[in-house]
Motif scaffolding. Structure first.
Motif, short mmCIF file in Angstrom:
data_model
loop_
_atom_site.label_atom_id
_atom_site.label_comp_id
_atom_site.label_asym_id
_atom_site.label_seq_id
_atom_site.Cartn_x
_atom_site.Cartn_y
_atom_site.Cartn_z
N SER A 15 25.67 10.79 -31.23
CA SER A 15 24.98 10.50 -29.86
C SER A 15 24.94 8.71 -29.53
N PRO A 16 25.41 8.31 -28.39
CA PRO A 16 25.58 6.97 -27.93
C PRO A 16 24.12 6.48 -27.86
N PHE A 17 23.23 7.34 -27.42
CA PHE A 17 21.82 6.82 -27.45
C PHE A 17 21.26 6.50 -28.84
N LEU A 39 21.46 19.00 -33.68
CA LEU A 39 21.14 19.30 -32.20
C LEU A 39 20.46 20.80 -31.95
N LYS A 42 16.51 21.46 -34.45
CA LYS A 42 15.63 20.14 -34.38
C LYS A 42 14.52 20.36 -35.26
N LYS A 55 14.27 14.78 -27.77
CA LYS A 55 15.67 14.30 -27.71
C LYS A 55 15.77 13.04 -29.01
N VAL A 56 16.68 12.79 -29.46
CA VAL A 56 16.86 11.59 -30.04
C VAL A 56 17.40 10.62 -29.24
N PRO A 57 17.27 9.18 -29.50
CA PRO A 57 16.84 8.65 -30.80
C PRO A 57 15.15 8.69 -30.56
N SER A 69 16.10 5.61 -25.25
CA SER A 69 16.86 4.42 -26.02
C SER A 69 16.88 3.05 -25.29
N GLN A 70 17.00 3.13 -24.13
CA GLN A 70 16.75 1.66 -23.30
C GLN A 70 15.52 1.07 -23.72
N ASP A 104 23.88 4.90 -17.69
CA ASP A 104 23.19 6.12 -18.39
C ASP A 104 22.96 7.19 -17.28
N ARG A 220 29.31 23.50 -23.99
CA ARG A 220 27.75 23.77 -23.91
C ARG A 220 27.28 23.59 -22.60
N1 LIG Z 1 17.59 9.26 -21.76
C1 LIG Z 1 17.73 9.33 -23.32
C2 LIG Z 1 18.66 10.44 -23.48
C3 LIG Z 1 18.63 11.06 -24.96
C4 LIG Z 1 19.69 12.14 -25.34
O1 LIG Z 1 20.06 12.86 -24.30
N2 LIG Z 1 19.56 12.63 -26.53
C5 LIG Z 1 20.40 13.82 -26.49
C6 LIG Z 1 21.49 13.31 -27.89
S1 LIG Z 1 23.11 12.61 -27.00
C7 LIG Z 1 19.67 14.73 -27.38
O2 LIG Z 1 18.80 14.55 -28.12
N3 LIG Z 1 19.73 15.99 -26.71
C8 LIG Z 1 19.03 17.21 -27.22
C9 LIG Z 1 19.09 18.41 -26.49
O3 LIG Z 1 19.92 18.40 -25.51
O4 LIG Z 1 18.69 19.25 -26.79
C10 LIG Z 1 17.63 8.10 -24.22
O5 LIG Z 1 18.24 7.03 -23.59
O6 LIG Z 1 17.32 8.29 -25.13
#
Ligand SMILES: N[C@@H](CCC(=O)N[C@@H](CS)C(=O)NCC(=O)O)C(=O)O
Length: 224
Positions: A15-17, A39, A42, A55-57, A69-70, A104, A220
């Motif tokens: 995850s880039p985030f 993923l 969870k 979601k992470v992070p 993240s930001q 983003d 996906r």
């Molecule tokens: N806007 C969020 C985006 C975070 C995000 O999209 N995380 C993804 C991993 S890259 C995630 O946890 N996805 C869980 C899912 O899709 O169920 C941030 O900046 O933290």
């Protein structure tokens, strides 16, 4: 003696985030415990800490939960003042935040989410749209080592974790050349600079495994 701080990060290796948060913690020299999430399964801890987005992070600092993240990057910068990542000047800071939002929101949408759903012709059009967006970053890099100037800053972490060390792996997986050194010389120079920074290098996901993962993420999106 000062008590040991609790700094825990819930993340996913690809995850880039979450990778950008690790980069920031390393740049600041903050020790942290890392919990790898899966993923598709969870953990109850992730669902309890981030019930809205799941979601992470997720960053936990001395019992406080920080999400998005930001927002986390800004929290880290305001909490640990060494090696600042946000520009001091309010105008420069506003530009970094504006371009980080562009990365983003618009770049990830055109360069990955919409692309995953498009046919070949649509992909080319989206690749061109992505290039037009990245030109805004290219201009910002003229005469600088990093967006942050001489050192890695907020926009470097956001754009670096997302474009070269994530989206480019997705493009590689589908055989699409979005960025060339010829068209984006400043960007290409910047990527090389980023790869030389220890805190960044340590957090770049392994290429082959990441290309496979991005293919899986594309599937996906298509099947959702
Ligand atoms: N806007 C969020 C985006 C975070 C995000 O999209 N995380 C993804 C991993 S890259 C995630 O946890 N996805 C869980 C899912 O899709 O169920 C941030 O900046 O933290």
């Amino acid at each position: 003696m000062a008590e040991k701080e609790e700094v825990k990060l819930l993340g996913i290796w690809a995850s880039p985030f979450s990778r950008r948060i690790e980069m920031a913690l390393k740049l600041k020299g903050i020790p942290y415990d890392y919990v790898e999430e899966i993923l598709e399964h969870k953990s109850p801890l992730l669902l309890a800490l981030n019930p809205i987005h799941k979601k992470v992070p997720v960053l936990v600092h001395n019992g406080k939960t920080i999400l998005e993240s930001q927002v986390i990057l800004q929290y880290i910068d305001e909490t640990w003042k060494q090696n600042p990542i946000l520009p001091e000047d309010p105008y420069e800071r506003s530009k970094a935040r504006f371009l980080a939002k562009l990365v983003d929101e618009q770049i990830i949408t055109a360069g990955f989410v919409s692309m995953a759903r498009a046919d070949e012709k649509g992909r080319e059009a989206l690749a061109e749209q992505t290039r037009e967006l990245i030109v805004n970053l290219e201009k910002e890099l003229v005469g600088k080592d990093f967006f942050g100037g001489k050192s890695v800053g907020f926009l470097d972490l956001v754009a670096g974790s997302m474009i070269p060390f994530c989206l480019e792996r997705g493009w590689e997986g589908i055989g699409l050349k979005v960025i060339t050194e010829e068209k984006f010389p400043e960007y290409s120079r910047w990527v090389k600079n980023m790869e030389k920074v220890e805190a960044v290098k340590d957090c770049i996901p392994p290429r082959e495994k990441h290309v496979e993962h991005m293919n899986y993420m594309g599937e996906r999106i298509r099947s959702a």
